[in-house]
Scaffold this motif. Structure first.
Motif, PDB file in Angstrom:
ATOM      1  N   LEU A 123       0.825  -1.208   0.000  1.00 39.29           N
ATOM      2  CA  LEU A 123       0.000   0.000   0.000  1.00 39.29           C
ATOM      3  C   LEU A 123       0.858   1.256   0.000  1.00 39.29           C
ATOM      4  N   VAL A 124       1.848   1.299   0.865  1.00 38.95           N
ATOM      5  CA  VAL A 124       2.725   2.472   0.939  1.00 38.95           C
ATOM      6  C   VAL A 124       3.506   2.642  -0.357  1.00 38.95           C
ATOM      7  N   GLY A 125       3.959   1.535  -0.937  1.00 42.00           N
ATOM      8  CA  GLY A 125       4.658   1.617  -2.223  1.00 42.00           C
ATOM      9  C   GLY A 125       3.783   2.224  -3.315  1.00 42.00           C
ATOM     10  N   GLY A 126       2.498   1.857  -3.318  1.00 45.14           N
ATOM     11  CA  GLY A 126       1.584   2.428  -4.303  1.00 45.14           C
ATOM     12  C   GLY A 126       1.401   3.920  -4.113  1.00 45.14           C
ATOM     13  N   ILE A 127       1.323   4.355  -2.853  1.00 38.75           N
ATOM     14  CA  ILE A 127       1.168   5.791  -2.587  1.00 38.75           C
ATOM     15  C   ILE A 127       2.410   6.560  -3.017  1.00 38.75           C
ATOM     16  N   TRP A 128       3.574   6.010  -2.711  1.00 40.76           N
ATOM     17  CA  TRP A 128       4.819   6.676  -3.123  1.00 40.76           C
ATOM     18  C   TRP A 128       4.949   6.727  -4.644  1.00 40.76           C
ATOM     19  N   LEU A 129       4.433   5.686  -5.325  1.00 39.83           N
ATOM     20  CA  LEU A 129       4.489   5.686  -6.788  1.00 39.83           C
ATOM     21  C   LEU A 129       3.762   6.889  -7.365  1.00 39.83           C
ATOM     22  N   MET A 130       2.695   7.331  -6.692  1.00 44.43           N
ATOM     23  CA  MET A 130       1.968   8.507  -7.153  1.00 44.43           C
ATOM     24  C   MET A 130       2.848   9.754  -7.139  1.00 44.43           C
ATOM     25  N   ALA A 131       3.755   9.831  -6.186  1.00 48.42           N
ATOM     26  CA  ALA A 131       4.600  11.016  -6.065  1.00 48.42           C
ATOM     27  C   ALA A 131       5.544  11.166  -7.248  1.00 48.42           C
ATOM     28  N   LEU A 132       5.838  10.044  -7.952  1.00 51.17           N
ATOM     29  CA  LEU A 132       6.746  10.116  -9.090  1.00 51.17           C
ATOM     30  C   LEU A 132       6.154  10.906 -10.236  1.00 51.17           C
ATOM     31  N   ARG A 133       4.829  10.989 -10.276  1.00 47.56           N
ATOM     32  CA  ARG A 133       4.149  11.719 -11.357  1.00 47.56           C
ATOM     33  C   ARG A 133       3.471  12.968 -10.843  1.00 47.56           C
ATOM     34  N   GLY A 134       3.887  13.425  -9.663  1.00 47.59           N
ATOM     35  CA  GLY A 134       3.221  14.576  -9.053  1.00 47.59           C
ATOM     36  C   GLY A 134       3.702  15.883  -9.608  1.00 47.59           C
ATOM     37  N   GLY A 135       2.810  16.682 -10.118  1.00 51.21           N
ATOM     38  CA  GLY A 135       3.039  18.077 -10.462  1.00 51.21           C
ATOM     39  C   GLY A 135       4.286  18.352 -11.239  1.00 51.21           C
ATOM     40  N   THR A 136       5.179  19.188 -10.699  1.00 52.89           N
ATOM     41  CA  THR A 136       6.336  19.684 -11.414  1.00 52.89           C
ATOM     42  C   THR A 136       7.441  18.654 -11.532  1.00 52.89           C
ATOM     43  N   GLY A 137       7.363  17.596 -10.714  1.00 53.79           N
ATOM     44  CA  GLY A 137       8.393  16.580 -10.767  1.00 53.79           C
ATOM     45  C   GLY A 137       9.634  16.927  -9.968  1.00 53.79           C
ATOM     46  N   LYS A 138       9.665  18.052  -9.278  1.00 56.24           N
ATOM     47  CA  LYS A 138      10.812  18.433  -8.463  1.00 56.24           C
ATOM     48  C   LYS A 138      10.812  17.622  -7.168  1.00 56.24           C
ATOM     49  N   THR A 139      11.962  17.090  -6.810  1.00 57.30           N
ATOM     50  CA  THR A 139      12.062  16.313  -5.579  1.00 57.30           C
ATOM     51  C   THR A 139      13.295  16.767  -4.797  1.00 57.30           C
ATOM     52  N   GLY A 140      13.414  18.042  -4.560  1.00 54.20           N
ATOM     53  CA  GLY A 140      14.549  18.591  -3.834  1.00 54.20           C
ATOM     54  C   GLY A 140      14.538  18.187  -2.377  1.00 54.20           C
ATOM     55  N   SER A 141      15.692  18.431  -1.718  1.00 50.98           N
ATOM     56  CA  SER A 141      15.826  18.028  -0.320  1.00 50.98           C
ATOM     57  C   SER A 141      14.847  18.772   0.582  1.00 50.98           C
ATOM     58  N   ASP A 142      14.560  20.048   0.290  1.00 49.51           N
ATOM     59  CA  ASP A 142      13.626  20.810   1.123  1.00 49.51           C
ATOM     60  C   ASP A 142      12.236  20.186   1.089  1.00 49.51           C
ATOM     61  N   LEU A 143      11.796  19.771  -0.099  1.00 49.28           N
ATOM     62  CA  LEU A 143      10.492  19.128  -0.216  1.00 49.28           C
ATOM     63  C   LEU A 143      10.467  17.835   0.587  1.00 49.28           C
ATOM     64  N   LEU A 144      11.485  16.981   0.404  1.00 54.08           N
ATOM     65  CA  LEU A 144      11.501  15.691   1.078  1.00 54.08           C
ATOM     66  C   LEU A 144      11.579  15.844   2.592  1.00 54.08           C
ATOM     67  N   ILE A 145      12.432  16.747   3.060  1.00 55.58           N
ATOM     68  CA  ILE A 145      12.595  16.929   4.502  1.00 55.58           C
ATOM     69  C   ILE A 145      11.287  17.379   5.142  1.00 55.58           C
ATOM     70  N   ASN A 146      10.641  18.387   4.539  1.00 57.51           N
ATOM     71  CA  ASN A 146       9.407  18.907   5.125  1.00 57.51           C
ATOM     72  C   ASN A 146       8.257  17.921   4.991  1.00 57.51           C
ATOM     73  N   ALA A 147       8.189  17.184   3.885  1.00 60.74           N
ATOM     74  CA  ALA A 147       7.135  16.183   3.723  1.00 60.74           C
ATOM     75  C   ALA A 147       7.319  15.040   4.711  1.00 60.74           C
ATOM     76  N   LEU A 148       8.566  14.631   4.942  1.00 66.67           N
ATOM     77  CA  LEU A 148       8.819  13.548   5.895  1.00 66.67           C
ATOM     78  C   LEU A 148       8.604  14.002   7.336  1.00 66.67           C
ATOM     79  N   LEU A 149       8.925  15.265   7.634  1.00 64.83           N
ATOM     80  CA  LEU A 149       8.620  15.794   8.963  1.00 64.83           C
ATOM     81  C   LEU A 149       7.103  15.871   9.171  1.00 64.83           C
ATOM     82  N   THR A 150       6.377  16.204   8.106  1.00 65.69           N
ATOM     83  CA  THR A 150       4.910  16.172   8.178  1.00 65.69           C
ATOM     84  C   THR A 150       4.431  14.771   8.513  1.00 65.69           C
TER      85      THR A 150
END
Length: 279
Positions: A123-150
């Motif tokens: 289930l978690v793998g499927g949710i993360w797969l959605m992020a690969l096609r999300g919006g602008t496609g940017k996956t910078g460290s600031d995005l990951l850090i704040n999303a993981l802290l969330t």
């Protein structure tokens, strides 16, 4: 997990997706989240005369959860400064069930069978797969850090509320008072942060805030009740099927596109849910 509890959590996930889709109202993310929580707090006030006061043992959990929700809203809004909904939502919501599962083993002593761990991972793998096609496609460290802290704050308040509801022995009473306190805390925080002018900013959206707040309260109250009936990790994971309902609402009602990779991600999530139910 009993079938009745399972179906109620799935219904809560649909409600969660529904109020998220409802509130595309043009406010920034922090204001929108605050509006929803204040709206839920107002709705909760009307329920308080019909529920008992929480037990003394439950109050520390209620206060802790309200404080954790501030951190959740803060880091969620920061994450949205570096990425959009299609990236931030799957990363933050998809990571929290794994954190809840790990912490529930350590803190609550809950143990899941191997099949349910497998289903949770799928289930978690499927949710993360959605992020690969999300919006602008940017996956910078600031995005990951704040999303993981969330995600960490989601896991923390989930475990706090599971512990509080169990300590209280009455999940309905716990939920009503939690939302009332949380609404008050968020109102004070947003007033302190934005000043009195925030009242006029939120005023035009009070109907959406009350409706969204009522839906949010109902959805999470179901989840809190379910966490007194089933392992917290399973309830947490099933709640995140809301991403599937969000995509379906976007496709069927809002006429948004559904790329093939996201359709595949939905099928993977459904497979994970099936594994957890059948294990």
């Amino acid at each position: 997990m009993e079938t009745g509890v399972f179906l109620m959590v799935i219904a809560a996930a649909a409600l969660h997706a529904g109020w998220n889709a409802l509130l595309k109202i043009g406010l920034d993310r922090f204001l929108t989240a605050s509006l929803i929580q204040i709206g839920a707090g107002i709705v909760a006030l009307f329920a308080l005369p019909f529920v008992a006061l929480p037990e003394v043992a439950a109050w520390p959990w209620i206060i802790l959860s309200a404080l954790l929700h501030i951190g959740y809203n803060l880091f969620l809004s920061r994450a949205y400064q570096h990425g959009d909904l299609g990236q931030v939502y799957p990363i933050s919501r998809g990571s929290s069930p794994l954190l809840v599962a790990a912490l529930s083993v350590l803190l609550l002593g809950e143990v899941l069978p191997a099949g349910q761990w497998l289903g949770l991972g799928v289930l978690v793998g499927g949710i993360w797969l959605m992020a690969l096609r999300g919006g602008t496609g940017k996956t910078g460290s600031d995005l990951l850090i704040n999303a993981l802290l969330t995600a960490l704050f989601i896991a923390a308040y989930t475990l706090a509320d599971a512990s509080g509801a169990r300590a209280n022995g009455d999940p309905l009473s716990y939920s009503a008072w939690l939302f009332a306190v949380n609404g008050l805390v968020m109102a004070l925080v947003i007033l302190g942060q934005r000043g009195p002018r925030v009242v006029s900013m939120l005023g035009p959206y009070w109907r959406a805030g009350l409706l969204g707040g009522a839906m949010s309260m109902l959805a999470y109250s179901i989840a809190i009740w379910a966490m007194t009936q089933a392992p917290v990790a399973l309830v947490s994971a099933l709640r995140e099927t809301s991403v599937v309902f969000a995509l379906l609402i976007g496709r069927l009602l809002l006429k948004e596109s559904l790329p093939p990779l996201r359709a595949l991600a939905c099928l993977i999530i459904v497979a994970g849910v099936a594994l957890m139910k059948l294990a």
